[in-house]
Design a protein around this motif. Structure first.
Motif, mmCIF file in Angstrom:
data_model
loop_
_atom_site.group_PDB
_atom_site.id
_atom_site.type_symbol
_atom_site.label_atom_id
_atom_site.label_comp_id
_atom_site.label_asym_id
_atom_site.label_seq_id
_atom_site.Cartn_x
_atom_site.Cartn_y
_atom_site.Cartn_z
ATOM 1 N N GLY A 177 0.800 -1.219 0.000
ATOM 2 C CA GLY A 177 0.000 0.000 0.000
ATOM 3 C C GLY A 177 0.830 1.264 0.000
ATOM 4 N N LEU A 178 2.097 1.160 0.380
ATOM 5 C CA LEU A 178 2.976 2.323 0.439
ATOM 6 C C LEU A 178 3.793 2.511 -0.837
ATOM 7 C CD1 LEU A 178 4.268 1.945 4.120
ATOM 8 C CD2 LEU A 178 2.703 3.706 3.254
ATOM 9 N N THR A 179 3.531 1.676 -1.845
ATOM 10 C CA THR A 179 4.324 1.755 -3.077
ATOM 11 C C THR A 179 3.487 2.194 -4.275
ATOM 12 O OG1 THR A 179 3.975 -0.629 -3.430
ATOM 13 C CG2 THR A 179 5.996 0.027 -2.337
ATOM 14 N N ILE A 180 2.396 2.898 -4.039
ATOM 15 C CA ILE A 180 1.572 3.376 -5.150
ATOM 16 C C ILE A 180 2.335 4.406 -5.981
ATOM 17 C CG2 ILE A 180 -0.533 4.633 -5.769
ATOM 18 C CD1 ILE A 180 -1.866 3.495 -3.316
ATOM 19 N N GLU A 181 3.038 5.308 -5.309
ATOM 20 C CA GLU A 181 3.678 6.417 -6.000
ATOM 21 C C GLU A 181 5.108 6.117 -6.428
ATOM 22 O OE1 GLU A 181 3.281 9.793 -3.465
ATOM 23 O OE2 GLU A 181 1.094 9.845 -3.641
ATOM 24 N N GLU A 182 5.834 5.300 -5.688
ATOM 25 C CA GLU A 182 7.197 4.948 -6.072
ATOM 26 C C GLU A 182 7.577 3.626 -5.432
ATOM 27 O OE1 GLU A 182 10.202 7.650 -4.716
ATOM 28 O OE2 GLU A 182 9.686 7.438 -2.600
ATOM 29 N N PRO A 183 8.520 2.880 -6.044
ATOM 30 C CA PRO A 183 8.962 1.621 -5.440
ATOM 31 C C PRO A 183 9.814 1.892 -4.205
ATOM 32 C CG PRO A 183 10.313 2.136 -7.342
ATOM 33 C CD PRO A 183 9.212 3.171 -7.321
ATOM 34 N N LEU A 184 9.972 0.888 -3.390
ATOM 35 C CA LEU A 184 10.834 1.004 -2.218
ATOM 36 C C LEU A 184 12.298 0.802 -2.599
ATOM 37 C CD1 LEU A 184 8.674 -1.170 0.183
ATOM 38 C CD2 LEU A 184 8.808 1.320 0.181
ATOM 39 N N VAL A 185 12.503 -0.096 -3.555
ATOM 40 C CA VAL A 185 13.847 -0.536 -3.942
ATOM 41 C C VAL A 185 14.051 -0.302 -5.429
ATOM 42 C CG1 VAL A 185 15.288 -2.593 -4.211
ATOM 43 C CG2 VAL A 185 14.023 -2.245 -2.101
ATOM 44 N N LEU A 186 15.235 0.164 -5.805
ATOM 45 C CA LEU A 186 15.542 0.464 -7.204
ATOM 46 C C LEU A 186 16.459 -0.568 -7.846
ATOM 47 C CD1 LEU A 186 16.166 4.314 -6.767
ATOM 48 C CD2 LEU A 186 14.016 3.133 -7.290
ATOM 49 N N GLY A 193 21.701 -2.399 -1.262
ATOM 50 C CA GLY A 193 20.426 -1.833 -1.696
ATOM 51 C C GLY A 193 20.534 -0.422 -2.257
ATOM 52 N N HIS A 194 19.717 -0.173 -3.264
ATOM 53 C CA HIS A 194 19.524 1.182 -3.800
ATOM 54 C C HIS A 194 18.056 1.526 -3.547
ATOM 55 C CE1 HIS A 194 23.465 0.999 -5.671
ATOM 56 N NE2 HIS A 194 23.135 -0.162 -6.206
ATOM 57 N N LEU A 195 17.818 2.390 -2.568
ATOM 58 C CA LEU A 195 16.460 2.634 -2.103
ATOM 59 C C LEU A 195 15.932 3.970 -2.586
ATOM 60 C CD1 LEU A 195 16.801 1.469 1.625
ATOM 61 C CD2 LEU A 195 16.410 0.092 -0.436
ATOM 62 N N SER A 196 14.615 4.032 -2.742
ATOM 63 C CA SER A 196 13.946 5.288 -3.025
ATOM 64 C C SER A 196 13.870 6.109 -1.743
ATOM 65 C CB SER A 196 12.534 5.026 -3.550
ATOM 66 O OG SER A 196 11.746 4.405 -2.532
ATOM 67 N N GLU A 197 13.397 7.330 -1.839
ATOM 68 C CA GLU A 197 13.252 8.177 -0.655
ATOM 69 C C GLU A 197 12.325 7.535 0.362
ATOM 70 O OE1 GLU A 197 11.336 12.500 0.622
ATOM 71 O OE2 GLU A 197 11.863 12.130 -1.475
ATOM 72 N N SER A 198 11.177 7.038 -0.109
ATOM 73 C CA SER A 198 10.236 6.411 0.821
ATOM 74 C C SER A 198 10.814 5.116 1.372
ATOM 75 C CB SER A 198 8.893 6.152 0.141
ATOM 76 O OG SER A 198 9.044 5.296 -0.982
ATOM 77 N N GLY A 199 11.541 4.357 0.543
ATOM 78 C CA GLY A 199 12.161 3.125 1.011
ATOM 79 C C GLY A 199 13.157 3.377 2.123
ATOM 80 N N GLU A 200 13.955 4.441 1.982
ATOM 81 C CA GLU A 200 14.921 4.792 3.016
ATOM 82 C C GLU A 200 14.225 5.181 4.322
ATOM 83 O OE1 GLU A 200 17.370 7.884 1.489
ATOM 84 O OE2 GLU A 200 18.561 6.549 0.212
#
Length: 326
Positions: free
Chosen positions: A223-232, A306-313
């Motif tokens: 539910g928290l990945t609608i706008e961007e992935p957690l991991v790149l 890991g290469h994380l998105s802002e939300s993932g971090e």
């Protein structure tokens, strides 16, 4: 304006509700786009989508099989499989609004046929790992499941409320006889609100509470990945996972790391709640200790590779801070 920080680590009833609203809003927007795109050349699909769009427009909810059919429809349209797209749209047109509470399904039963069919379509060979269970086993576990939910409600109301806001359908299944791999629970981002459980791996109310904290932790991340992935990281890159014997993509390791912290939180909170017996409390403390070890193992891998998105971090850092007692 949001009433809660969606990326916070601690559970929240309001967050669960907001994520459920957001997932349905995203579904409604996507269905509207598909309907408009098909209007001139595939009007039968546009007409079929009127029903689920009407449910959503009135504030209703769509069950997990409806989300699965949406993904089937979208993929068929992208691949130019018009007959498959039409079939998915027609199936979506007869999906009833999601019922209140949790709906129980038994894999292979007539009542679960619509969900089973979509699950088989979307998961392909992986779905063959879900086989039917007996009616007595189904009935017995439904009662045990309610005991586990009740344990969370008494011992950790906020986690209970967040889980109930997200979970709508429970499918009970087991691995086929002779299978080399056995599963204990599963959830999938294409089936919002669905949890699949193997009853033989969850024998007590505390075990049910534990697997709910685990699997609904995955759903929370969906539910928290609608706008961007957690991991790149690309899925082709595989690394050691804290919860699996086989190497996993970074996204899977991220999920395993996060849910380990959520399981530790659930077990420690229940252990301190006063609702457990001494035996249950000892088990909860031992489980939480293992969960913390798994978190540290997974976190080290994510931090190294890991290469994380802002939300993932932010989400993972919030979990780390709780583990560290900050």
């Amino acid at each position: 304006m949001r009433s809660v920080n969606l990326r916070q680590f601690m559970p929240s009833v309001e967050r669960g509700r907001e994520l459920d609203v957001a997932m349905h809003a995203a579904l409604e927007e996507s269905l509207l786009h598909l309907s408009s795109s098909c209007e001139s050349e595939l009007p039968e699909i546009t007409r079929a989508l009127d029903s689920p769009m009407a449910i959503l427009a009135k504030g209703g909810r769509i069950p997990p099989c409806g989300f699965g059919l949406y993904f089937e429809l979208g993929q068929c349209l992208l691949e130019g499989k018009i007959s498959g797209a039409t079939k998915a749209a027609k199936a979506l047109s007869v999906v009833s609004p999601r019922a209140s509470g949790i709906t129980f399904h038994r894999r292979g039963s007539s009542e679960a046929s619509a969900l089973d069919e979509v699950l088989d379509q979307r998961q392909g060979e992986e779905a063959s790992g879900f086989s039917t269970i007996s009616i007595p086993a189904f009935s017995e576990f439904c009662g045990l499941f309610q005991e586990g939910v009740g344990l969370l409600e008494r011992g950790y109301p906020e986690l209970h409320g967040e889980i109930i806001a997200i979970l709508s359908d429970l499918l009970l299944a087991q691995s086929p006889e002779g299978a080399t791999l056995d599963f204990d629970g599963a959830s999938h981002y294409q089936f919002w609100g669905l949890l699949i459980l193997n009853p033989k791996h969850h024998r007590t109310p505390l075990a049910v509470a534990e697997v709910l904290a685990h699997e609904l932790g995955h759903s929370l991340l969906f539910g928290l990945t609608i706008e961007e992935p957690l991991v790149l990281n690309p899925d082709e890159e595989l690394y050691p996972s804290p919860l699996r014997l086989d190497p996993r993509p970074m996204d899977g390791i991220y999920h395993a790391t996060f849910v380990s912290a959520r399981m530790a939180l659930a077990m420690e909170t229940l252990a301190e709640s006063g609702v457990l017996t001494k035996v249950e409390r000892d088990h909860a403390i031992a489980a939480a200790t293992k969960d913390r070890e798994n978190f540290h193992s997974g976190h080290a891998t994510v931090m190294k590779h890991g290469h994380l998105s802002e939300s993932g971090e932010e989400i993972l850092e919030n979990a780390r801070q709780w583990i560290a007692g900050q």
